[in-house]
Write an enzyme that holds these catalytic residues in place. Structure first.
Site, short mmCIF file in Angstrom:
data_model
loop_
_atom_site.label_atom_id
_atom_site.label_comp_id
_atom_site.label_asym_id
_atom_site.label_seq_id
_atom_site.Cartn_x
_atom_site.Cartn_y
_atom_site.Cartn_z
N LEU A 337 0.53 -1.54 0.09
CA LEU A 337 0.03 -0.21 -0.18
C LEU A 337 0.60 1.15 0.20
O LEU A 337 0.53 2.48 -0.19
CB LEU A 337 -1.10 0.29 1.50
CG LEU A 337 -1.92 -1.45 1.36
CD1 LEU A 337 -2.57 -1.22 3.12
CD2 LEU A 337 -3.13 -0.86 0.06
N GLY A 338 1.84 1.13 0.48
CA GLY A 338 3.13 2.24 0.30
C GLY A 338 4.35 1.71 1.53
O GLY A 338 4.45 0.76 1.75
N SER A 339 5.20 2.77 1.35
CA SER A 339 6.25 2.22 1.97
C SER A 339 7.15 3.86 2.71
O SER A 339 6.31 4.45 2.66
CB SER A 339 7.05 2.02 0.67
OG SER A 339 7.82 3.37 0.02
N ASN A 341 10.63 5.14 6.13
CA ASN A 341 12.49 4.64 5.87
C ASN A 341 12.51 2.90 6.89
O ASN A 341 13.11 1.95 6.58
CB ASN A 341 11.94 5.47 7.25
CG ASN A 341 12.82 6.88 6.09
OD1 ASN A 341 13.07 6.88 4.84
ND2 ASN A 341 12.73 8.25 7.08
N PHE A 342 11.36 2.71 7.39
CA PHE A 342 11.22 1.41 8.31
C PHE A 342 10.97 0.53 7.73
O PHE A 342 11.01 -1.06 8.35
CB PHE A 342 9.89 1.85 8.98
CG PHE A 342 8.96 1.79 8.47
CD1 PHE A 342 7.68 1.01 8.08
CD2 PHE A 342 8.17 3.33 8.34
CE1 PHE A 342 6.61 0.95 7.37
CE2 PHE A 342 7.41 3.66 7.42
CZ PHE A 342 6.51 2.26 6.86
N CYS A 344 8.08 -1.63 4.74
CA CYS A 344 6.90 -1.41 3.77
C CYS A 344 5.19 -1.61 4.64
O CYS A 344 5.48 -2.01 5.24
CB CYS A 344 7.09 -1.66 2.36
SG CYS A 344 6.77 -3.47 2.73
N VAL A 345 4.46 -0.89 3.97
CA VAL A 345 2.70 -0.54 4.42
C VAL A 345 2.36 -2.39 3.10
O VAL A 345 1.87 -2.19 2.05
CB VAL A 345 2.46 0.10 4.37
CG1 VAL A 345 0.21 -0.43 4.74
CG2 VAL A 345 2.89 0.80 5.46
N LYS A 362 2.14 -2.50 8.67
CA LYS A 362 3.62 -1.69 8.82
C LYS A 362 4.75 -3.00 8.90
O LYS A 362 4.82 -3.00 10.20
CB LYS A 362 3.52 -0.43 9.42
CG LYS A 362 4.48 0.54 9.28
CD LYS A 362 4.58 1.65 10.37
CE LYS A 362 4.39 3.10 9.88
NZ LYS A 362 4.19 4.49 10.50
N ASP A 454 3.09 15.04 13.53
CA ASP A 454 3.72 15.53 11.95
C ASP A 454 1.96 15.17 11.33
O ASP A 454 1.81 14.37 10.57
CB ASP A 454 3.90 13.26 11.82
CG ASP A 454 4.94 13.30 10.13
OD1 ASP A 454 4.05 14.44 9.99
OD2 ASP A 454 5.59 12.31 10.53
P1 AMP Z 1 2.80 5.91 7.35
O1 AMP Z 1 4.79 5.21 6.78
O2 AMP Z 1 2.37 5.44 8.00
O3 AMP Z 1 2.89 7.13 6.73
O4 AMP Z 1 2.56 4.35 5.90
C1 AMP Z 1 3.13 4.73 4.28
C2 AMP Z 1 1.97 4.55 3.47
O5 AMP Z 1 1.11 3.56 3.19
C3 AMP Z 1 0.75 5.39 3.64
O6 AMP Z 1 1.46 6.78 3.02
C4 AMP Z 1 -0.86 5.27 2.76
O7 AMP Z 1 -0.14 5.03 1.34
C5 AMP Z 1 -0.07 3.44 3.39
N1 AMP Z 1 -0.70 3.52 4.36
C6 AMP Z 1 -0.29 3.73 5.74
N2 AMP Z 1 -1.56 3.03 7.07
C7 AMP Z 1 -2.54 2.89 6.02
C8 AMP Z 1 -3.16 2.05 6.34
N3 AMP Z 1 -3.71 2.30 7.57
N4 AMP Z 1 -4.56 1.87 5.21
C9 AMP Z 1 -4.30 1.87 4.59
N5 AMP Z 1 -2.69 2.41 3.58
C10 AMP Z 1 -2.17 2.95 4.47
#
Ligand code: AMP
Length: 612
Positions: A337-339, A341-342, A344-345, A362, A454
């Site tokens: 779904l995204g990524s 530094n830590f 990916c999601v 995460k 943030d």
């Molecule tokens: P973050 O590091 O928490 O900002 O997560 C990185 C990316 O993962 C975000 O920009 C979203 O695209 C995706 N993501 C994080 N948390 C969620 C969630 N609860 N549901 C759907 N996508 C998520």
């Protein structure tokens, strides 16, 4: 929901003609002295009461189907305020121009009308009964969804009123009215077979009278020659107060034997999407309920989704609530779904006692050092303490092939990306609605004494086009009970463009500095996902701010919204509003535009954007 004129000092609310005249007398009877009051006859309408040559004049102002306001024969205006402003420059058929407002005495609020109170109670009962909500979940649903629920109620509420007998014949209506006691004013409303119009049947002097209810081209209901109303229940409530052409006013309802009895509150219609929601809930657990079949127009409200309440709000599920989750209850999809530094999601499914829910996971990169692992645990501990419909909830953590943080799914992704990709489809009112939800979530954090640190459009995730949640608590801190701020020992990798001056200058973080970030987030949202302080580097922004400069208003941004951004960017944190004020301000703007936007108005009805 406040009246669209409630902020005007010369608006007196629901007062009678003679009370209006009393106020004008007390204010001196000068030519052009005026006040505004609510109109009892046309809902959403007003009356302009004014003085000329020591005489009173009362002009009804109608709210029209497209949401504009006009005095009969006059020009249309987008709100009561704009209308008064116009007539202060040009009499355009009135006795004279509006010259001097007759204002309410200080401390006196506009008088609330019978419909205001009734409407508020109906919204509350509708939400309580339809979504089975109580406590905070109910209060938050009322605050965030009152405008939408009001529209739903207005058009369908009569169907579940005890006095509504659906399509029975005239003879059957008489049989029902004549059975038992026959007090004057006993009534029912029925649907006529002929072209599905309605009729009102009423007892007076032991005789039943029938009145046809007409519907004009714009959809308004009235008894012949009577006052027109947007909805049948409003017509009935009005006719209870005033006979308005009937032989007697409505008094006692003749209850429909097939309407359930015993409920204190009016039995309200099921929300059109509810049955569909139930039908889909096992198939689609990602929080997004498909558009209801057949209804077309009705929209999915936050409460229709599976992520409005915590999955642990069910006491059965609560029994299993722990911070650490079992790996074999978790299915991880390969879809990313995204990524960050830590790591990916990833998308996944979590198996609970009674249901399976879609989750976002995460996943920490396995080669990450201990410090990053500790950070993720801190984020988990913060999220574990939060439970609000407008905040991404954490389900738990799982330690297996790597450390994983399991969260509710918000499949629409970050707000900035969504808005920049749908610029032509999302109306401004939709952004106001979403930013109001962010304010509700931030008000909750402030109340719980947490600082987010943030808040940015990239960290507001969408469940659907009308539902936002705050996410990413990686930098968040819980404040001590007696602390109003957190002091960072050293500066880190900070999102400087979102930070208030005291964060950068003194490393002090509080809910007030989150308010500053909220202002920047608003700017991003209302500029459809543009980057703030475009060409500047983070440190340059600080000197820009210190010189008293601020970002300009995004194009076409409503002035009320830009003014709120500016308040969020008050230099001194002591003078900056808190989230209680910010939420109240954006709420009143959101409600005021919701009151003005009706079907067909271009504020609301850009083509509805397709959601993933
Ligand atoms: P973050 O590091 O928490 O900002 O997560 C990185 C990316 O993962 C975000 O920009 C979203 O695209 C995706 N993501 C994080 N948390 C969620 C969630 N609860 N549901 C759907 N996508 C998520």
């Amino acid at each position: 929901m406040p009246d669209a004129a409630s902020h005007l000092p010369f608006f007196f609310g629901s007062i009678s003609r003679s009370e209006a005249e009393e106020h004008l007398k007390l204010a001196g009877m000068g030519d052009g002295l005026f006040l505004l009051r609510q109109c009892l006859r046309s809902l959403g309408g007003y009356v302009l009461s004014m003085v000329f040559n020591l005489q009173f004049y009362h002009y009804p102002i109608e709210r029209q189907m497209n949401g504009t306001y006009a005095i009969a024969g006059g020009k249309a205006h987008c709100g009561p305020e704009e209308l008064c402003e116009f007539y202060s420059k040009d009499a355009d058929g009135l006795c004279c121009t509006l010259r001097k407002p007759c204002t309410r005495p200080s401390g006196v609020e506009p008088e609330s009308g019978i419909f205001d109170n009734m409407r508020d109670n109906m919204v509350r009962e509708y939400i309580r009964q339809t979504w089975k909500l109580e406590g905070d979940a109910l209060e938050q649903a009322i605050i965030s969804q009152a405008p939408q629920v009001e529209k739903l109620i207005a058009t369908t509420a009569h169907e579940s009123m005890a006095w509504y007998h659906s399509n029975i014949s005239r003879e059957e209506a008489e049989r029902r009215l004549y059975s038992g006691a026959q007090p004057d004013g006993k009534f029912l409303l029925r649907q006529r077979k002929e072209n599905s119009t309605y009729a009102l049947s009423l007892v007076y002097g032991k005789t039943v009278y029938h009145y046809r209810i007409d519907q004009d081209k714009s959809g308004k209901y009235s008894i012949p020659e009577g006052t027109k109303f947007d909805t049948l229940w409003q017509l009935v409530e009005y006719l209870k107060l005033k006979a308005d052409g009937l032989i007697y006013n409505l008094k006692e309802c003749c209850p429909n034997p097939s309407t359930p009895t015993g409920t204190v509150a009016p039995v309200l219609p099921a929300h059109p999407s509810m049955s569909v929601h139930r039908q889909f809930s096992s198939l689609n657990a990602d929080g997004y309920t498909p558009e209801p079949i057949g209804t077309g127009k009705s929209r999915v409200l936050p409460m229709d989704t599976s992520v409005y309440e915590s999955p642990y709000s069910d006491p059965e599920e609560l029994k299993d609530k722990k911070l650490f989750l079992k790996r074999d209850h978790l299915m991880i999809d390969e879809v990313e779904l995204g990524s960050g530094n830590f790591g990916c999601v990833k998308k996944g499914v979590y198996k609970m006692r009674k249901k399976q829910i879609d989750v976002a996971i995460k996943v920490l990169k396995s080669n990450n050092e201990k410090a990053v692992k500790d950070e993720m645990m801190k984020e988990a501990e913060i999220m574990h303490q939060l439970d609000n419909p407008y905040i991404v909830r954490m389900i738990g953590v799982c330690e297996a092939e790597s450390l994983m943080l399991i969260m509710e799914m918000a499949s629409g992704g970050p707000l900035n990306k969504y808005l920049s990709s749908k610029k032509d489809e999302i109306p401004m009112s939709n952004i106001v609605e979403l930013m109001h939800q962010v304010a509700i979530g931030m008000k909750y954090l402030e109340e719980k004494n947490f600082v987010h640190r943030d808040l940015a459009a990239r960290n507001v995730l969408l469940v659907n086009q009308h539902y936002a949640k705050i996410s990413d608590f990686g930098l968040s801190k819980a404040l001590g009970a007696d602390d109003s701020y957190y002091k960072a020992r050293t500066a880190g990798k900070w999102p400087l463009k979102w930070y208030a001056p005291e964060c950068i200058l003194y490393h002090k973080f509080s809910s007030k500095s989150d308010v500053w970030s909220y202002g920047v987030t608003m700017w991003e949202a209302f500029s459809y996902g543009q980057k703030p302080y475009k060409k500047m580097k983070g440190p340059e922004v600080m000197s820009f701010i210190e010189q008293g400069k601020r970002m300009e208003s995004p194009a076409d941004c409503p002035p009320e919204i830009y003014s709120l951004m500016q308040q969020c960017w008050t230099f001194k944190w002591e003078d900056r509003p808190g989230f209680v004020t910010v939420e109240t301000l954006i709420r009143s703007y959101y409600y005021s535009i919701a009151a003005k936007t009706e079907k067909g108005s271009n504020l609301e009805d850009k083509t509805s954007a397709a959601f993933p």
